[in-house]
Scaffold this active site. Structure first.
Site, PDB file in Angstrom:
ATOM      1  N   HIS A 119       0.816  -1.224   0.000  1.00  0.00           N
ATOM      2  CA  HIS A 119       0.000   0.000   0.000  1.00  0.00           C
ATOM      3  C   HIS A 119       0.843   1.265   0.000  1.00  0.00           C
ATOM      4  O   HIS A 119       0.363   2.324   0.393  1.00  0.00           O
ATOM      5  CB  HIS A 119      -0.966  -0.014   1.205  1.00  0.00           C
ATOM      6  CG  HIS A 119      -2.009  -1.098   1.126  1.00  0.00           C
ATOM      7  ND1 HIS A 119      -2.730  -1.535   2.216  1.00  0.00           N
ATOM      8  CD2 HIS A 119      -2.451  -1.820   0.063  1.00  0.00           C
ATOM      9  CE1 HIS A 119      -3.568  -2.493   1.829  1.00  0.00           C
ATOM     10  NE2 HIS A 119      -3.421  -2.688   0.535  1.00  0.00           N
ATOM     11  N   CYS A 148       3.212  20.915  -7.004  1.00  0.00           N
ATOM     12  CA  CYS A 148       4.348  20.397  -7.764  1.00  0.00           C
ATOM     13  C   CYS A 148       5.120  21.556  -8.410  1.00  0.00           C
ATOM     14  O   CYS A 148       4.507  22.440  -9.016  1.00  0.00           O
ATOM     15  CB  CYS A 148       3.808  19.457  -8.836  1.00  0.00           C
ATOM     16  SG  CYS A 148       5.037  18.846  -9.972  1.00  0.00           S
ATOM     17  N   ASN A 214      -2.834 -12.523  16.253  1.00  0.00           N
ATOM     18  CA  ASN A 214      -3.696 -11.344  16.384  1.00  0.00           C
ATOM     19  C   ASN A 214      -4.230 -11.300  17.811  1.00  0.00           C
ATOM     20  O   ASN A 214      -4.375 -12.345  18.450  1.00  0.00           O
ATOM     21  CB  ASN A 214      -4.862 -11.425  15.379  1.00  0.00           C
ATOM     22  CG  ASN A 214      -5.495 -10.069  15.103  1.00  0.00           C
ATOM     23  OD1 ASN A 214      -5.966  -9.384  16.013  1.00  0.00           O
ATOM     24  ND2 ASN A 214      -5.510  -9.664  13.845  1.00  0.00           N
ATOM     25  N   VAL A 215      -4.516 -10.097  18.272  1.00  0.00           N
ATOM     26  CA  VAL A 215      -5.090  -9.997  19.623  1.00  0.00           C
ATOM     27  C   VAL A 215      -6.533 -10.481  19.666  1.00  0.00           C
ATOM     28  O   VAL A 215      -7.049 -10.807  20.728  1.00  0.00           O
ATOM     29  CB  VAL A 215      -5.021  -8.551  20.194  1.00  0.00           C
ATOM     30  CG1 VAL A 215      -3.596  -8.171  20.560  1.00  0.00           C
ATOM     31  CG2 VAL A 215      -5.623  -7.538  19.228  1.00  0.00           C
TER      32      VAL A 215
HETATM   33  C1  BJW Z   1      -2.914  -6.648  16.854  1.00  0.00           C
HETATM   34  C2  BJW Z   1      -2.313  -5.880  17.809  1.00  0.00           C
HETATM   35  C3  BJW Z   1      -1.141  -6.393  18.358  1.00  0.00           C
HETATM   36  C4  BJW Z   1      -4.001  -4.803  17.202  1.00  0.00           C
HETATM   37  N1  BJW Z   1      -0.684  -7.558  17.933  1.00  0.00           N
HETATM   38  N2  BJW Z   1      -2.457  -7.818  16.441  1.00  0.00           N
HETATM   39  C5  BJW Z   1     -13.143  -7.668  -3.434  1.00  0.00           C
HETATM   40  C6  BJW Z   1     -14.287  -7.717  -2.662  1.00  0.00           C
HETATM   41  C7  BJW Z   1     -14.782  -6.567  -2.050  1.00  0.00           C
HETATM   42  C8  BJW Z   1     -14.130  -5.336  -2.202  1.00  0.00           C
HETATM   43  C9  BJW Z   1     -12.992  -5.315  -2.964  1.00  0.00           C
HETATM   44  C10 BJW Z   1     -12.505  -6.441  -3.564  1.00  0.00           C
HETATM   45  N3  BJW Z   1     -11.372  -6.109  -4.235  1.00  0.00           N
HETATM   46  C11 BJW Z   1     -11.134  -4.810  -4.059  1.00  0.00           C
HETATM   47  C12 BJW Z   1     -12.109  -4.287  -3.297  1.00  0.00           C
HETATM   48  C13 BJW Z   1     -12.226  -2.884  -2.866  1.00  0.00           C
HETATM   49  C14 BJW Z   1     -11.289  -2.538  -1.728  1.00  0.00           C
HETATM   50  C15 BJW Z   1     -11.587  -3.432  -0.526  1.00  0.00           C
HETATM   51  O1  BJW Z   1     -10.871  -4.344  -0.192  1.00  0.00           O
HETATM   52  N4  BJW Z   1     -12.664  -3.140   0.188  1.00  0.00           N
HETATM   53  C16 BJW Z   1     -13.046  -3.931   1.364  1.00  0.00           C
HETATM   54  C17 BJW Z   1     -12.764  -3.122   2.625  1.00  0.00           C
HETATM   55  C18 BJW Z   1     -14.475  -4.317   1.240  1.00  0.00           C
HETATM   56  N5  BJW Z   1      -9.904  -2.662  -2.144  1.00  0.00           N
HETATM   57  C19 BJW Z   1      -9.305  -1.728  -2.859  1.00  0.00           C
HETATM   58  O2  BJW Z   1      -9.910  -0.740  -3.255  1.00  0.00           O
HETATM   59  C20 BJW Z   1      -7.846  -1.939  -3.222  1.00  0.00           C
HETATM   60  N6  BJW Z   1      -7.652  -1.725  -4.608  1.00  0.00           N
HETATM   61  C21 BJW Z   1      -7.990  -2.633  -5.540  1.00  0.00           C
HETATM   62  O3  BJW Z   1      -8.397  -3.727  -5.251  1.00  0.00           O
HETATM   63  O4  BJW Z   1      -7.819  -2.181  -6.841  1.00  0.00           O
HETATM   64  C22 BJW Z   1      -8.472  -2.909  -7.883  1.00  0.00           C
HETATM   65  C23 BJW Z   1      -9.900  -2.466  -7.898  1.00  0.00           C
HETATM   66  C24 BJW Z   1     -10.207  -1.134  -8.094  1.00  0.00           C
HETATM   67  C25 BJW Z   1     -11.543  -0.711  -8.110  1.00  0.00           C
HETATM   68  C26 BJW Z   1     -12.564  -1.643  -7.892  1.00  0.00           C
HETATM   69  C27 BJW Z   1     -12.244  -2.990  -7.654  1.00  0.00           C
HETATM   70  C28 BJW Z   1     -10.900  -3.384  -7.692  1.00  0.00           C
HETATM   71  C29 BJW Z   1      -6.982  -0.903  -2.523  1.00  0.00           C
HETATM   72  C30 BJW Z   1      -6.964  -1.066  -1.061  1.00  0.00           C
HETATM   73  C31 BJW Z   1      -6.127   0.056  -0.453  1.00  0.00           C
HETATM   74  C32 BJW Z   1      -6.178   0.059   1.070  1.00  0.00           C
HETATM   75  N7  BJW Z   1      -5.617   1.261   1.548  1.00  0.00           N
HETATM   76  C33 BJW Z   1      -5.519   1.494   2.973  1.00  0.00           C
HETATM   77  C34 BJW Z   1      -5.064   2.954   3.220  1.00  0.00           C
HETATM   78  C35 BJW Z   1      -3.582   3.108   2.886  1.00  0.00           C
HETATM   79  C36 BJW Z   1      -3.125   4.517   3.056  1.00  0.00           C
HETATM   80  C37 BJW Z   1      -3.144   4.960   4.482  1.00  0.00           C
HETATM   81  O5  BJW Z   1      -2.421   4.387   5.317  1.00  0.00           O
HETATM   82  O6  BJW Z   1      -3.869   5.904   4.771  1.00  0.00           O
HETATM   83  O7  BJW Z   1      -4.596   0.573   3.565  1.00  0.00           O
HETATM   84  S1  BJW Z   1      -7.039   1.123   3.814  1.00  0.00           S
HETATM   85  C38 BJW Z   1      -6.266   0.514   5.286  1.00  0.00           C
HETATM   86  O8  BJW Z   1      -6.651  -0.871   5.475  1.00  0.00           O
HETATM   87  C39 BJW Z   1      -4.756   0.522   5.006  1.00  0.00           C
HETATM   88  C40 BJW Z   1      -4.336  -0.809   5.548  1.00  0.00           C
HETATM   89  O9  BJW Z   1      -3.109  -1.223   4.960  1.00  0.00           O
HETATM   90  C41 BJW Z   1      -5.512  -1.695   5.203  1.00  0.00           C
HETATM   91  C42 BJW Z   1      -5.590  -2.957   6.000  1.00  0.00           C
HETATM   92  O10 BJW Z   1      -5.814  -2.701   7.360  1.00  0.00           O
HETATM   93  P1  BJW Z   1      -5.100  -3.589   8.469  1.00  0.00           P
HETATM   94  O11 BJW Z   1      -3.644  -3.461   8.362  1.00  0.00           O
HETATM   95  O12 BJW Z   1      -5.638  -4.959   8.430  1.00  0.00           O
HETATM   96  O13 BJW Z   1      -5.514  -2.816   9.807  1.00  0.00           O
HETATM   97  P2  BJW Z   1      -6.857  -2.953  10.699  1.00  0.00           P
HETATM   98  O14 BJW Z   1      -6.928  -1.755  11.559  1.00  0.00           O
HETATM   99  O15 BJW Z   1      -8.034  -3.279   9.880  1.00  0.00           O
HETATM  100  O16 BJW Z   1      -6.569  -4.245  11.597  1.00  0.00           O
HETATM  101  C43 BJW Z   1      -5.575  -4.258  12.607  1.00  0.00           C
HETATM  102  C44 BJW Z   1      -5.556  -5.647  13.226  1.00  0.00           C
HETATM  103  O17 BJW Z   1      -4.495  -5.706  14.172  1.00  0.00           O
HETATM  104  C45 BJW Z   1      -6.847  -6.001  13.990  1.00  0.00           C
HETATM  105  O18 BJW Z   1      -7.278  -7.287  13.580  1.00  0.00           O
HETATM  106  C46 BJW Z   1      -6.417  -6.015  15.461  1.00  0.00           C
HETATM  107  O19 BJW Z   1      -7.106  -6.990  16.215  1.00  0.00           O
HETATM  108  C47 BJW Z   1      -4.962  -6.371  15.330  1.00  0.00           C
HETATM  109  N8  BJW Z   1      -4.082  -5.918  16.407  1.00  0.00           N
HETATM  110  N9  BJW Z   1      -3.099  -4.704  17.975  1.00  0.00           N
HETATM  111  C48 BJW Z   1      -1.409  -8.240  16.965  1.00  0.00           C
HETATM  112  N10 BJW Z   1      -0.490  -5.703  19.323  1.00  0.00           N
HETATM  113 ZN    ZN Z   2       3.498  17.683 -11.355  1.00  0.00          ZN
END
Ligand code: BJW
Ligand code: ZN
Length: 246
Positions: A119, A148, A214-215
């Site tokens: 990402h 820019c 995971n927690v």
């Molecule tokens: C602990 C802990 C400890 C706490 N020890 N554990 C198929 C089906 C449905 C939808 C889609 C699909 N394909 C694509 C989509 C759309 C979309 C998507 O997935 N939507 C779903 C949410 C429904 N995906 C996209 O749009 C992606 N692009 C794509 O697929 O392009 C092709 C396409 C385009 C158009 C249409 C269709 C296809 C892009 C996704 C980009 C995600 N971007 C973000 C923001 C990044 C920038 C920023 O930082 O601001 O990335 S969103 C955000 O979520 C960020 C993260 O990397 C990502 C994942 O989150 P993560 O890391 O899992 O965090 P949390 O908070 O959710 O979880 C934390 C976990 O830690 C928890 O479980 C806690 O319990 C645990 N935890 N403390 C261990 N100490």
């Molecule tokens: Zn530019």
């Protein structure tokens, strides 16, 4: 008490192919907020409100200020024992790949080299019009979105927002390393954001032993081979110790 199975003990060795997917949870113990959940970055906003290009275009200064705030947090913290344990794994295991959804750069700061940032990276910026990259900004501290110097376009963080494609070479390499891994860890991710969330599933389908840390249980917990519940910064060092890699 952490349950280290025989499979995990046997597979976590210097000659195995090991791959890891991390999410925001691995950085939580460093003090970087996660996205979802009660304490999450998005407990007050819906994800779509901030992490997509339309939000940026309609309110660029607000989105930019949010990223500036997060950069400040990241600059003030450092890797935790979970990051360090994964850096140690890379030192010990010849075929080790670290796939991360995190944009915070903490894995590289801990010493991992073979890192696939799905990402993007919050410290990098690019022009939305001409694509020029900016490692250094004219005013690093400004809360107003910069422009820019080549074309006057708005500068955005080089991260992947909803609806945007992931860097294609990186996601393809991530799928490849998942498919050839014998042992795969899914650590600190809610496993809801695609396509990243499909990587652990793909690894198991291709024959890997799948371990989740995971927690709390997630949407993939019932599917994994071994679920270790607790903080990654506490569990990973124990795994290293128990498997003779500390
Ligand atoms: C602990 C802990 C400890 C706490 N020890 N554990 C198929 C089906 C449905 C939808 C889609 C699909 N394909 C694509 C989509 C759309 C979309 C998507 O997935 N939507 C779903 C949410 C429904 N995906 C996209 O749009 C992606 N692009 C794509 O697929 O392009 C092709 C396409 C385009 C158009 C249409 C269709 C296809 C892009 C996704 C980009 C995600 N971007 C973000 C923001 C990044 C920038 C920023 O930082 O601001 O990335 S969103 C955000 O979520 C960020 C993260 O990397 C990502 C994942 O989150 P993560 O890391 O899992 O965090 P949390 O908070 O959710 O979880 C934390 C976990 O830690 C928890 O479980 C806690 O319990 C645990 N935890 N403390 C261990 N100490
Ligand atoms: Zn530019």
């Amino acid at each position: 008490m952490i349950e280290i199975t025989d499979e995990l003990r046997n597979l976590l060795n210097p000659d195995s192919a090991v791959a890891v997917l991390t999410g925001a949870g691995i950085s939580a113990e460093s003090g970087v907020p996660t996205f979802r959940g009660e304490e999450g970055l998005w407990s007050k906003f819906r994800p779509e409100e901030l992490a997509n290009v339309d939000a940026f275009m309609s309110n660029p200064d607000m989105v930019w200020a949010w990223y500036q705030h997060r950069r400040e947090i990241i600059n003030e913290v450092g890797p935790n024992p979970g990051h360090h344990a994964l850096a140690r794994m890379e030192e010990k295991i010849h075929d080790f790949s670290l796939i991360t959804q995190n944009v915070d750069g903490l894995h590289r700061r801990a010493g991992n080299k073979n890192v696939y940032e799905l990402h993007g990276n919050i410290q990098r910026n690019k022009c939305i019009d001409c694509g020029k990259f900016f490692d250094k900004l004219p005013d690093e501290a400004s809360d107003k979105v910069p422009e820019c110097d080549e074309c006057g376009g708005k500068i955005r963080p080089d991260v992947v927002w909803f609806g945007e494609m992931l860097p294609q070479d990186i996601i393809h390499r991530a799928f490849e390393v998942a498919e050839k891994s014998a042992l795969f860890f899914s650590i600190g991710t809610s496993a809801v954001v695609q396509p990243a969330a499909s990587i652990p599933v793909m690894a198991k389908q291709a024959g890997a032993y799948l371990v989740e840390i995971n927690v709390e249980p997630t949407v993939i917990t019932s599917y994994v081979d071994l679920f270790l519940q607790g903080k990654s910064g506490e569990i990973l060092p124990v795994i290293l110790e128990e498997c003779g890699l500390a």
